[in-house]
Structure formats: structure tokens, C-alpha cells
Design a protein around this motif. Structure first.
Motif, PDB file in Angstrom:
ATOM      1  N   ILE A  47      16.344   8.614 -39.798  1.00  0.00           N
ATOM      2  CA  ILE A  47      17.484   7.835 -39.248  1.00  0.00           C
ATOM      3  C   ILE A  47      17.407   6.421 -39.959  1.00  0.00           C
ATOM      4  N   TYR A  73      25.014   9.468 -35.091  1.00  0.00           N
ATOM      5  CA  TYR A  73      24.243  10.269 -35.966  1.00  0.00           C
ATOM      6  C   TYR A  73      23.193  11.001 -35.168  1.00  0.00           C
ATOM      7  N   GLU A  76      24.541  14.163 -32.959  1.00  0.00           N
ATOM      8  CA  GLU A  76      24.794  15.438 -33.601  1.00  0.00           C
ATOM      9  C   GLU A  76      23.647  16.319 -33.575  1.00  0.00           C
TER      10      GLU A  76
END
Length: 289
Positions: A47, A73, A76
Motif C-alpha cells: 500500500i 485501496y 477493495e
């Protein structure tokens, strides 16, 4: 012809979340951690907190902040039903990132992931100019969630509100180790299971001092070779994180992380690599098995 139905599973490999910046040149953060952890047979799921052309020790750089997209992000991955054996966090650049990362840490830990925090805040007795007191307080909150932490001496002193100069100037080895154990025990009292304070210079050696809750302190010493370099903390924490997931003994992990960093520095000095370029760890990856 077979009619067998194959039920594919996203979670057949061991996986780790790595939260850090992505730097294109100047080996540090994700560009260091991904290859090292991958070499140790863990799938990396990064990330990026920001994207940089090169890290901030250079005269100029391009940076794209990714803060606003981090939570979407991560969510998901929830939709895919991903499960993670571990999570490693590194440099965080603003208050919002600290709040977001704390939420992710808490959520992932509920599924029994090992949380490794490298509390990147400063070096050489000074906190980074990007970090104010509020951010230091938020880092303390994140550290208290961790199972394993890998601060350098500066970061340990900031987190515990101790005097860096007083500790760094201790000449007597036994007295120094006693003081470092005192610091580590304060972290363990916060609920952290395993602590290693890294990169302590003493009598031309570099010490990495480790303790696991309920066990004796151990000191790993390597002769100081060459100059200090960018990214060595990321190299160190990557090995510790992968080994934790692979259930390697903590002290054995610290020992080989110490050796690998020292070896990387030696190779980089032989090649006359500039300090800010980091270490040539790629050339010795086969030492990690």
C-alpha cells in the motif's frame, strides 16, 4: 474430458501487507522491502503512502501523496476476501495517514496477522522535520498495537520520552546494555511482544539489541564498516517481518538481519555507491534462505 470444478483460492500463499512509500531511485521503503520479503517466500501486497521519483535526501524530488486513496485501496482487498499473515508499516508523512494506518492495523490484527511496526521518525538524536509532536503521539498509539517493533535509538527515545544524548554517550558496554534493556522493558510493558533497537554505535561496532517478552536480552554486534546509508532500516525490518511470518526464532532473525545489513553496506562501499543511493542488497540476496 474432465468435468472437475476447480475452486480457486486467493489465500493459498502466505501474504503480508506493506504500508510505506514507493521510491523509484535511492533504495528504501517498498523498493527494498518487496524483493527481500519475496525472496523469503512471502507474497507482498504493498500500500503506497506516497510515490517519489527519488527519496528526500536528494537535492530535489517529485512526490505524489496517496493519502486520500489508501482506505479505498485497502477496502477493495476486503471485497476479494484476502487474508494476511502479517502487516508491516514504515514511514508515514501526515496525521491523516497515521489515523488510516491505525484503522488498517486494528482490522488486520483481528484476523490474527502479525503486526510489525518500523516507527520511522528520526535519526542521530533528532526527529525528522516532517514530524511534529502530534504525529509522535499518534506513532505511540500505532506502536502499542504492534507485536514486533524495530526502532533505532533515536526513535526509541522519542517514543519513550528518554534523553538520546545521555544514552548514546554511555561508554561502558554493560551500563549501555542495561539502559537499553530498560527501554525495551518499557515497550514490553505496553504489550509489545518483541523489540529490537537497531543501529547503535559503540566502540566502532554497530549493536542491535533485542528482547522477547519473558526471555533474556541479546546483543548482536558487527564491526562498523563504511558510512551509514539510506534504507538499511527498511532492509532490517523486511527480514524481521518475513521471518516472523515464517516462524523463525526472533533472535536468529535479528542475527541474520544484522549480518545482512552489514554485508550490504560492505558491498556498497566497495562499489563506491553514494550514501543516499542506499545499499546493494540485490547482489547478496542469495544469503537469505
Amino acid at each position: 474430458m474432465s468435468n472437475k470444478v476447480v475452486n480457486y483460492n486467493h489465500n493459498t500463499q502466505k501474504k503480508i501487507i506493506i504500508i510505506n512509500d514507493l521510491t523509484g531511485f535511492g533504495k528504501c521503503s517498498l523498493t527494498v522491502e518487496i524483493p527481500i520479503i519475496s525472496k523469503l517466500k512471502i507474497q507482498c501486497c504493498p500500500i503506497p503512502t506516497s510515490i517519489l521519483s527519488n527519496h528526500t535526501a536528494y537535492e530535489s524530488y517529485y512526490m505524489k501523496d496517496m493519502t486520500d486513496g489508501i482506505l479505498d485501496y485497502f477496502e477493495e482487498w476486503d471485497k476479494l476476501g484476502l487474508k494476511f499473515e502479517g502487516i508491516l508499516t514504515g514511514f508515514l508523512s501526515n496525521n491523516k495517514q497515521f489515523d488510516i494506518v491505525r484503522k488498517i492495523l486494528e482490522k488486520v490484527k483481528k484476523n490474527n496477522a502479525i503486526a510489525i511496526v518500523d516507527p520511522v521518525m528520526g535519526d542521530d538524536g533528532k526527529k525528522y522535520v516532517s514530524h511534529d509532536e502530534e504525529m509522535c503521539d499518534k506513532m505511540r498509539d500505532i506502536v502499542k498495537i504492534a507485536d514486533i517493533i524495530t526502532p533505532n535509538l533515536t526513535e526509541a527515545c522519542i517514543l519513550l520520552d528518554e534523553d538520546y544524548n545521555q544514552i548514546s554517550q554511555i561508554c561502558d558496554y554493560e551500563l549501555l546494555v542495561t539502559k537499553l534493556e530498560y527501554l525495551i522493558d518499557k515497550f514490553i510493558a505496553w504489550g509489545i511482544k518483541k523489540v529490537v533497537i537497531t543501529g547503535i554505535e559503540h566502540n566502532n561496532n554497530i549493536l542491535n539489541v533485542a528482547k522477547e517478552c519473558g526471555k533474556y536480552i541479546q546483543v548482536f554486534s558487527n564491526e562498523k564498516i563504511g558510512i551509514s546509508r539510506a534504507g538499511t532500516g527498511d532492509v532490517f525490518s523486511a527480514i524481521i517481518a518475513a521471518d516472523a511470518i515464517n516462524k523463525i526464532n526472533f533472535y536468529e532473525s535479528v542475527k541474520r538481519a544484522s549480518f545482512f545489513v552489514a554485508k550490504s553496506i560492505k558491498v556498497s562501499d566497495i562499489r563506491n555507491v553514494p550514501r543516499e543511493d542506499g545499499v546493494c542488497f540485490e547482489e547478496i540476496l542469495d544469503y537469505l534462505k
